[in-house]
Write a protein that holds these residues in place. Structure first.
Motif, PDB file in Angstrom:
ATOM      1  N   THR A 236       0.774  -1.303  -0.031  1.00 44.83           N
ATOM      2  CA  THR A 236      -0.129  -0.002  -0.109  1.00 44.83           C
ATOM      3  C   THR A 236       0.783   1.322   0.045  1.00 44.83           C
ATOM      4  OG1 THR A 236      -0.147   0.146   2.390  1.00 44.83           O
ATOM      5  CG2 THR A 236      -1.947  -1.143   1.230  1.00 44.83           C
ATOM      6  N   GLY A 237       0.175   2.227  -0.175  1.00 44.53           N
ATOM      7  CA  GLY A 237       1.073   3.600  -0.171  1.00 44.53           C
ATOM      8  C   GLY A 237       1.491   3.975  -1.532  1.00 44.53           C
ATOM      9  N   THR A 238       2.203   5.158  -1.468  1.00 45.36           N
ATOM     10  CA  THR A 238       2.567   5.871  -2.899  1.00 45.36           C
ATOM     11  C   THR A 238       4.177   6.032  -2.708  1.00 45.36           C
ATOM     12  OG1 THR A 238       2.051   8.106  -1.820  1.00 45.36           O
ATOM     13  CG2 THR A 238       0.382   7.121  -3.177  1.00 45.36           C
ATOM     14  N   GLY A 239       4.495   6.379  -3.857  1.00 43.37           N
ATOM     15  CA  GLY A 239       6.090   6.636  -3.975  1.00 43.37           C
ATOM     16  C   GLY A 239       6.548   7.269  -5.286  1.00 43.37           C
ATOM     17  N   VAL A 240       7.770   6.863  -5.886  1.00 44.93           N
ATOM     18  CA  VAL A 240       8.511   7.515  -6.915  1.00 44.93           C
ATOM     19  C   VAL A 240       9.314   6.345  -7.621  1.00 44.93           C
ATOM     20  CG1 VAL A 240       9.643   9.410  -7.794  1.00 44.93           C
ATOM     21  CG2 VAL A 240       8.510   9.635  -5.672  1.00 44.93           C
ATOM     22  N   LEU A 241       9.091   6.319  -8.834  1.00 44.17           N
ATOM     23  CA  LEU A 241       9.922   5.840  -9.957  1.00 44.17           C
ATOM     24  C   LEU A 241      10.923   6.883 -10.262  1.00 44.17           C
ATOM     25  CD1 LEU A 241      10.317   2.695 -10.837  1.00 44.17           C
ATOM     26  CD2 LEU A 241       9.039   3.238 -12.890  1.00 44.17           C
ATOM     27  N   LEU A 242      12.232   6.486 -10.002  1.00 47.33           N
ATOM     28  CA  LEU A 242      13.276   7.303 -10.496  1.00 47.33           C
ATOM     29  C   LEU A 242      14.309   6.709 -11.445  1.00 47.33           C
ATOM     30  CD1 LEU A 242      14.887   9.972 -10.223  1.00 47.33           C
ATOM     31  CD2 LEU A 242      15.986   9.036  -8.163  1.00 47.33           C
ATOM     32  N   LEU A 243      14.425   7.346 -12.482  1.00 47.28           N
ATOM     33  CA  LEU A 243      15.408   6.813 -13.454  1.00 47.28           C
ATOM     34  C   LEU A 243      16.355   7.604 -13.762  1.00 47.28           C
ATOM     35  CD1 LEU A 243      12.393   5.610 -14.438  1.00 47.28           C
ATOM     36  CD2 LEU A 243      13.873   4.494 -16.234  1.00 47.28           C
ATOM     37  N   PHE A 244      17.884   7.458 -13.795  1.00 42.03           N
ATOM     38  CA  PHE A 244      18.820   8.407 -13.983  1.00 42.03           C
ATOM     39  C   PHE A 244      20.100   7.854 -14.704  1.00 42.03           C
ATOM     40  CE2 PHE A 244      20.005   6.523  -9.868  1.00 42.03           C
ATOM     41  CZ  PHE A 244      20.985   6.470  -9.798  1.00 42.03           C
ATOM     42  N   VAL A 245      20.796   8.623 -15.182  1.00 46.77           N
ATOM     43  CA  VAL A 245      21.893   8.373 -16.054  1.00 46.77           C
ATOM     44  C   VAL A 245      23.256   8.858 -15.545  1.00 46.77           C
ATOM     45  CG1 VAL A 245      23.068   8.563 -18.238  1.00 46.77           C
ATOM     46  CG2 VAL A 245      20.597   8.212 -18.248  1.00 46.77           C
ATOM     47  N   SER A 246      24.192   8.495 -15.086  1.00 46.86           N
ATOM     48  CA  SER A 246      25.474   8.879 -14.539  1.00 46.86           C
ATOM     49  C   SER A 246      26.434   9.401 -15.809  1.00 46.86           C
ATOM     50  CB  SER A 246      25.968   7.815 -13.887  1.00 46.86           C
ATOM     51  OG  SER A 246      25.334   7.177 -12.877  1.00 46.86           O
ATOM     52  N   ALA A 257      14.756  11.040 -14.914  1.00 48.73           N
ATOM     53  CA  ALA A 257      13.192  10.950 -15.329  1.00 48.73           C
ATOM     54  C   ALA A 257      12.599  10.680 -14.042  1.00 48.73           C
ATOM     55  CB  ALA A 257      12.740  10.250 -16.426  1.00 48.73           C
ATOM     56  N   ALA A 258      11.326  10.964 -13.612  1.00 49.70           N
ATOM     57  CA  ALA A 258      10.678  10.408 -12.357  1.00 49.70           C
ATOM     58  C   ALA A 258       8.889  10.398 -12.595  1.00 49.70           C
ATOM     59  CB  ALA A 258      11.217  11.083 -11.237  1.00 49.70           C
ATOM     60  N   VAL A 259       8.249   9.514 -12.041  1.00 49.24           N
ATOM     61  CA  VAL A 259       6.948   9.532 -12.347  1.00 49.24           C
ATOM     62  C   VAL A 259       6.334   9.009 -10.673  1.00 49.24           C
ATOM     63  CG1 VAL A 259       6.767   9.089 -14.658  1.00 49.24           C
ATOM     64  CG2 VAL A 259       6.763   7.166 -13.049  1.00 49.24           C
ATOM     65  N   PRO A 260       5.332   9.528 -10.355  1.00 48.91           N
ATOM     66  CA  PRO A 260       4.632   8.892  -9.149  1.00 48.91           C
ATOM     67  C   PRO A 260       3.828   7.728  -9.563  1.00 48.91           C
ATOM     68  CG  PRO A 260       3.217  10.704 -10.140  1.00 48.91           C
ATOM     69  CD  PRO A 260       4.649  10.851 -10.973  1.00 48.91           C
ATOM     70  N   VAL A 261       3.948   6.828  -8.496  1.00 50.94           N
ATOM     71  CA  VAL A 261       3.436   5.668  -8.402  1.00 50.94           C
ATOM     72  C   VAL A 261       2.756   5.265  -7.193  1.00 50.94           C
ATOM     73  CG1 VAL A 261       5.240   4.720 -10.375  1.00 50.94           C
ATOM     74  CG2 VAL A 261       5.610   4.290  -7.764  1.00 50.94           C
ATOM     75  N   GLY A 262       1.817   4.087  -7.344  1.00 44.80           N
ATOM     76  CA  GLY A 262       1.076   3.645  -6.292  1.00 44.80           C
ATOM     77  C   GLY A 262       1.547   2.184  -5.916  1.00 44.80           C
ATOM     78  N   PHE A 263       1.541   1.893  -4.786  1.00 45.52           N
ATOM     79  CA  PHE A 263       1.918   0.526  -4.397  1.00 45.52           C
ATOM     80  C   PHE A 263       0.538  -0.242  -4.159  1.00 45.52           C
ATOM     81  CE2 PHE A 263       5.516   2.640  -2.363  1.00 45.52           C
ATOM     82  CZ  PHE A 263       6.290   2.768  -3.300  1.00 45.52           C
ATOM     83  N   THR A 264       0.815  -1.611  -5.062  1.00 43.42           N
ATOM     84  CA  THR A 264      -0.298  -2.461  -4.872  1.00 43.42           C
ATOM     85  C   THR A 264       0.020  -3.884  -4.358  1.00 43.42           C
ATOM     86  OG1 THR A 264      -2.451  -3.449  -5.923  1.00 43.42           O
ATOM     87  CG2 THR A 264      -0.412  -3.154  -7.210  1.00 43.42           C
ATOM     88  N   ALA A 265      -0.949  -4.681  -3.470  1.00 43.18           N
ATOM     89  CA  ALA A 265      -0.545  -5.924  -3.330  1.00 43.18           C
ATOM     90  C   ALA A 265      -0.008  -6.803  -4.192  1.00 43.18           C
ATOM     91  CB  ALA A 265      -1.657  -6.402  -2.266  1.00 43.18           C
ATOM     92  N   GLN A 266       0.838  -7.731  -3.714  1.00 43.31           N
ATOM     93  CA  GLN A 266       1.399  -8.697  -5.037  1.00 43.31           C
ATOM     94  C   GLN A 266       0.054  -9.527  -5.276  1.00 43.31           C
ATOM     95  OE1 GLN A 266       4.631  -7.207  -4.875  1.00 43.31           O
ATOM     96  NE2 GLN A 266       4.796  -9.096  -5.939  1.00 43.31           N
ATOM     97  N   PRO A 267       0.157  -9.806  -6.781  1.00 40.31           N
ATOM     98  CA  PRO A 267      -1.059 -10.757  -7.273  1.00 40.31           C
ATOM     99  C   PRO A 267      -0.945 -12.237  -6.759  1.00 40.31           C
ATOM    100  CG  PRO A 267       0.634 -10.190  -9.096  1.00 40.31           C
ATOM    101  CD  PRO A 267       1.121  -9.461  -7.810  1.00 40.31           C
TER     102      PRO A 267
END
Length: 267
Positions: A236-246, A257-267
């Motif tokens: 549950t809850g919310t968070g962020v998926l972050l991608l970056f290049v060094s 790059a980043a987008v907000p995401v929500g967490f769902t229970a495992q299928p």
């Protein structure tokens, strides 16, 4: 022989002088007492004034200072965002105490405190509507562009709600998607040694819930990537998926790059 002779003229004059002096002294003391009771001029009276070299306090300086509002008091938590708004945020933590009064500050907080840029170069804030806009961030003046998307939410504060990169195009997952572990990613990129770093963060946590990499292009054009990342899913809850290049030069963050995401229970 008269046993009670009348007083002499000199004696009568002496008595008169004494009586007059007594009356005058009494009148002076009465006047002093009346002035003190009435608060008349004097050192301690309410109308007393200091000497010209040290004037007394004015009415303005004696007025009480304004009472701070609840949001100004140290330690007062910020107003909570509605859940729908909180789910759109990537920075700062919508449930935390950190807030930004300007879009520039929100962009800087995302770039340096979350994405990990070192001494980035900031562009001008580009206004969209009255409550949103974007701001470009570069690692150096001629470096890759990270565009931070910004919005003023219902509490009047500014938040980063996404980040797009000139070197990373994320197609899946989309913003506000519900994800579980492993999370599948796809898109296109261009990076040193083709490597794009991926992190999953919960709002309010410093350490990522999981990390990994996806491999895209390393040439002059963006090339497709796809892959999946394992992470510790709270369900549950919310968070962020972050991608970056060094950076190829020193390993510092080159773009993100980043987008907000929500967490769902495992299928």
């Amino acid at each position: 022989m008269n046993e009670n002779p009348a007083p002499s003229a000199r004696g009568r004059k002496t008595v008169v002088v004494v009586l007059v002096a007594a009356l005058v002294a009494a009148a002076v003391w009465i006047a002093i007492l009346l002035m003190q009771q009435a608060g008349g001029p004097g050192q301690d009276g309410p109308d007393a004034t200091g000497s010209p070299s040290s004037p007394g306090p004015s009415a303005t300086s004696m007025a009480p200072s304004p009472t701070a509002s609840a949001s100004d008091l140290p330690g007062t938590p910020p107003a909570s965002l509605p859940a729908g708004e909180a789910a759109t945020v990537i920075w700062p933590d919508p449930g935390g105490a950190l807030r930004y009064g300007t879009p520039q500050d929100a962009a800087g907080g995302f770039a340096e405190d979350f994405a990990g840029f070192t001494d980035p170069v900031y562009g001008e804030f580009m206004q969209g509507d009255s409550r949103s806009g974007e701001l470009e961030v570069r690692p150096v003046a001629d470096g890759a562009v990270t565009t931070v998307l910004l919005r003023q939410l219902s509490d009047g504060q500014w938040y980063a709600i996404g980040a797009a990169s000139s070197e990373i195009q994320l197609d899946v997952p989309v913003a506000s998607a519900l994800i579980s572990s492993p999370v599948a990613l796809s898109g296109s990129s261009r990076a040193f040694e083709a490597t794009v770093n991926v992190e999953v963060h919960a709002h309010g946590t410093v350490e990522p819930l999981g990390t990994g990499i996806v491999m895209g292009g390393s040439g002059p054009d963006l090339a497709p990537f796809s892959g999946s990342i394992q992470w510790e899913n709270p369900g549950t809850g919310t968070g962020v998926l972050l991608l970056f290049v060094s950076s190829a030069q020193d390993g510092s963050v080159w773009t993100a790059a980043a987008v907000p995401v929500g967490f769902t229970a495992q299928p």
